[in-house]
Design a protein around this motif. Sequence first.
Motif, short mmCIF file in Angstrom:
data_model
loop_
_atom_site.label_atom_id
_atom_site.label_comp_id
_atom_site.label_asym_id
_atom_site.label_seq_id
_atom_site.Cartn_x
_atom_site.Cartn_y
_atom_site.Cartn_z
N ARG A 149 1.50 -10.13 7.48
CA ARG A 149 1.37 -8.99 6.55
C ARG A 149 2.49 -7.99 6.86
O ARG A 149 2.43 -7.26 7.84
CB ARG A 149 -0.01 -8.33 6.75
CG ARG A 149 -1.19 -9.33 6.73
CD ARG A 149 -2.49 -8.61 7.01
NE ARG A 149 -2.44 -7.83 8.24
CZ ARG A 149 -2.88 -8.25 9.43
NH1 ARG A 149 -3.42 -9.44 9.56
NH2 ARG A 149 -2.78 -7.47 10.49
N ARG B 167 6.37 4.24 5.08
CA ARG B 167 5.42 4.84 4.14
C ARG B 167 5.35 6.34 4.36
O ARG B 167 5.43 6.80 5.49
CB ARG B 167 4.02 4.22 4.33
CG ARG B 167 3.89 2.83 3.78
CD ARG B 167 2.55 2.25 4.09
NE ARG B 167 2.33 2.02 5.50
CZ ARG B 167 2.71 0.93 6.15
NH1 ARG B 167 3.30 -0.06 5.52
NH2 ARG B 167 2.51 0.81 7.45
N MET C 42 2.57 -8.15 11.85
CA MET C 42 3.03 -7.13 10.92
C MET C 42 4.53 -6.94 11.16
O MET C 42 5.14 -7.72 11.87
CB MET C 42 2.24 -5.83 11.13
CG MET C 42 0.76 -6.15 11.16
SD MET C 42 -0.50 -4.85 11.27
CE MET C 42 0.32 -3.30 11.25
N THR C 43 5.11 -5.91 10.57
CA THR C 43 6.56 -5.74 10.68
C THR C 43 7.05 -5.85 12.13
O THR C 43 8.07 -6.49 12.40
CB THR C 43 6.99 -4.39 10.07
OG1 THR C 43 6.68 -4.40 8.69
CG2 THR C 43 8.49 -4.15 10.26
N GLY D 218 4.78 -4.83 5.66
CA GLY D 218 4.93 -3.70 4.75
C GLY D 218 6.27 -3.01 4.93
O GLY D 218 7.19 -3.15 4.11
N THR D 219 6.39 -2.26 6.02
CA THR D 219 7.59 -1.47 6.29
C THR D 219 8.86 -2.32 6.22
O THR D 219 9.88 -1.87 5.68
CB THR D 219 7.48 -0.81 7.68
OG1 THR D 219 6.20 -0.17 7.77
CG2 THR D 219 8.58 0.19 7.91
N ILE E 262 -5.59 -7.11 13.64
CA ILE E 262 -4.53 -6.10 13.66
C ILE E 262 -4.24 -5.83 15.13
O ILE E 262 -5.07 -5.26 15.83
CB ILE E 262 -4.97 -4.81 12.95
CG1 ILE E 262 -5.44 -5.11 11.52
CG2 ILE E 262 -3.83 -3.79 12.95
CD1 ILE E 262 -6.02 -3.90 10.79
N LYS F 293 0.83 -1.21 0.00
CA LYS F 293 0.00 0.00 0.00
C LYS F 293 0.87 1.26 0.00
O LYS F 293 1.90 1.29 0.66
CB LYS F 293 -0.93 0.01 1.22
CG LYS F 293 -0.20 0.07 2.55
CD LYS F 293 -1.15 -0.13 3.72
CE LYS F 293 -0.42 0.13 5.03
NZ LYS F 293 -1.14 -0.44 6.19
C1 LIG Z 1 -0.30 -1.37 6.68
C2 LIG Z 1 -0.79 -2.68 7.17
C3 LIG Z 1 0.11 -3.74 7.45
C4 LIG Z 1 1.62 -3.62 7.31
O1 LIG Z 1 2.13 -2.85 8.35
P1 LIG Z 1 3.72 -2.73 8.59
O2 LIG Z 1 3.81 -2.33 10.01
O3 LIG Z 1 4.22 -1.70 7.65
O4 LIG Z 1 4.29 -4.07 8.33
C5 LIG Z 1 -0.42 -4.95 7.85
N1 LIG Z 1 -1.75 -5.13 8.00
C6 LIG Z 1 -2.64 -4.15 7.76
C7 LIG Z 1 -4.08 -4.42 7.92
C8 LIG Z 1 -2.19 -2.91 7.35
O5 LIG Z 1 -3.09 -1.93 7.11
#
Ligand SMILES: *Cc1c(COP(=O)(O)O)cnc(C)c1O
Length: 230
Positions: A217, A226, A201-202, A219-220, A160, A34
């Motif tokens: 999931r 971001r 997440m990260t 991202g970072t 989350i 994203k």
């Molecule tokens: C943005 C997002 C992530 C990734 O988050 P990071 O901390 O950058 O890894 C994972 N899950 C959801 C639902 C997100 O919106």
Amino acid sequence: MILENIKEVQQNIQKACEKAGRNPEEVTLIAVSKTKPYTMIEEALKSGVLDYGENKVQEMCEKFEILPKDIRWHMIGHLQRNKVKYLVGKASLIHSVDSIRLAEQIEKEYAKADEIANILIEVNMAEEESKFGITANETEELIREISQFPHIRIQGLMTIAPYTDNPETNRGYFKNMKKLSVDISSKNIDNVSMSVLSMGMTGDYQVAIEEGATMVRVGTGIFGERNYNI
Ligand SMILES: *Cc1c(COP(=O)(O)O)cnc(C)c1O
């Protein structure tokens, strides 16, 4: 940089699996792309990672058009009902279903196209007010209702966890998610699978894997910070 990051995340996944006595093949890495340009996804694709997460329908659809069709797109963000129609034929898994009204809309749009929507139920395990998702107590009832819809397959749960600098503070939430998933699985509800547990997440994916995550999931940790101002 992206390819190195992916390698590092994959090694961390491997280590977390070893620590927990799990098979790394049980864990799917979703690269959360994203806000990032499609050129970064093209780079990431060289690693062989085919699962990408987006939180905005329009952005996902734009990237879908440009990028190879073997990518599996994961809708991980809060979903508005009027956007559901754009996901048909594009989203491989919708992680963020948290109401019967949203499920009704998904049923309607996927029925029109004669397709099946694969979804997860989003649980707000920490009951944070700022977050979407239902409470653990509401989960079984919502699943029973949605299980009646012929064009939806519930594949599991998503959460989350709170933002934290110390992943250990989220371990309890991940444990409770796993418990909830096992509990619902034991009810053997028709048309419902609990094979997916999307969490981590990260900041906390290793702990999430130790507690049973089957999708993380990140991202970072792959694409870098971001910037929401561009
Ligand atoms: C943005 C997002 C992530 C990734 O988050 P990071 O901390 O950058 O890894 C994972 N899950 C959801 C639902 C997100 O919106």
